[in-house]
Design an enzyme around this catalytic site. Sequence first.
Site: not given
Ligand code: SAH
Length: 346
Positions: A92, A112, A116, A158, A190, A213, A215, A332
């Site tokens: 996508e 991926c 997470c 990814g 990212s 990322s 969190h 996201c």
């Molecule tokens: N793998 C990379 C690229 C993905 S970026 C990374 O982890 O950074 C996508 C972003 O969306 C990341 O910051 C991820 O943590 C965030 N994300 C994942 N699930 C989410 C959710 N349910 N709500 C909001 N952001 C989310």
Amino acid sequence: MTDIYSMTRSGLEKWFSERGDNPAKAAILFQWLYQRDLRSFDELPFSDRVKSAMTDSFTMELPETAARVGDEVTEKLLLRLPGGESGDDHVETVLMRQKYGDSVCISTQVGCAMGCAFCQSGRLKKRRSLTAGEMTAQVLKMRRLGAEIHSITVMGIGEPFDNFSAVRDFCEIASDYNGLALGEKHITVSTCGIVPGIMAWSALPHPCSLAVSLHAADNDLRSMLMPINRRYPVGNVIAAAAEFAELHNRRVTLEYVMLSGVNDSPEQAQQLANLIGFSKRFYVNIIPCNGNDSGFIPSTRDRIMAFYDVLKKNGISVTMRREFGGGISAACGQLSSDFSDQKSRL
Ligand code: SAH
């Protein structure tokens, strides 16, 4: 055969040189590919000999659009990538129309491997990494829909640093002034925090911007949310990101998704401030949690504001991400390559 959209300008210069041609043709080819929307090698202002060598060596096809959904500001494409024995793959790509220009969010892998806990993309098994050309193609597909792209986020499905060299080549093509011609600061990669990847990114001469990322600021919680933290603890991630920021004189975005009752307390905000306060180059982007099947609940607005205030009081730069595309599962953490519940408007 090589996909032409995977080739960097320096790669093409080498290809021309090795054939005894002028390497300056690479820049001309780039301009035709990326600024004049070349559809066939026959249109190039090169000799027939060169054009037929190109046709023999390179393919020039964009993936097919398998489905398309959109609202006023967001557009999501499901692209079909021709696969091998295991069948076609899908990824996508999301376009966000903003006042200052359009932004496209691209995927780097089919599925991926990071797993997470709060992310939909992590539920798909990783099938393979994309080539640089398959990333470039995502941008070109959006341009052919009329998008005027001002920035690129490498934040789709990814983990970019689990596919380092292709992401590096893509960024080179995207930031080349003869290529997609976006400034390095307008392209953001990212990562979930793969430390050797961040270090290798730092070592590039002109890296694109970095986002991490985060969190959670403490190891126990972060390891629970993001299994990669067991391999690369949060302190090491922050140290590597700070080094990148210093070396390249860049700000680094730290993404922080607000999960109700999990990582959103004022104490946790203070913990975060203590972890990152040593550098003025960090910048926290608070992201409301988007709905998916993970079972996490979005924090309330009050809770988010209290978190924000603690960071502000500690002198940390902080913004809240405006979310787009929630209604079409394009936000996201919602990308999944699954359009089955969405009506295609094609
Ligand atoms: N793998 C990379 C690229 C993905 S970026 C990374 O982890 O950074 C996508 C972003 O969306 C990341 O910051 C991820 O943590 C965030 N994300 C994942 N699930 C989410 C959710 N349910 N709500 C909001 N952001 C989310």
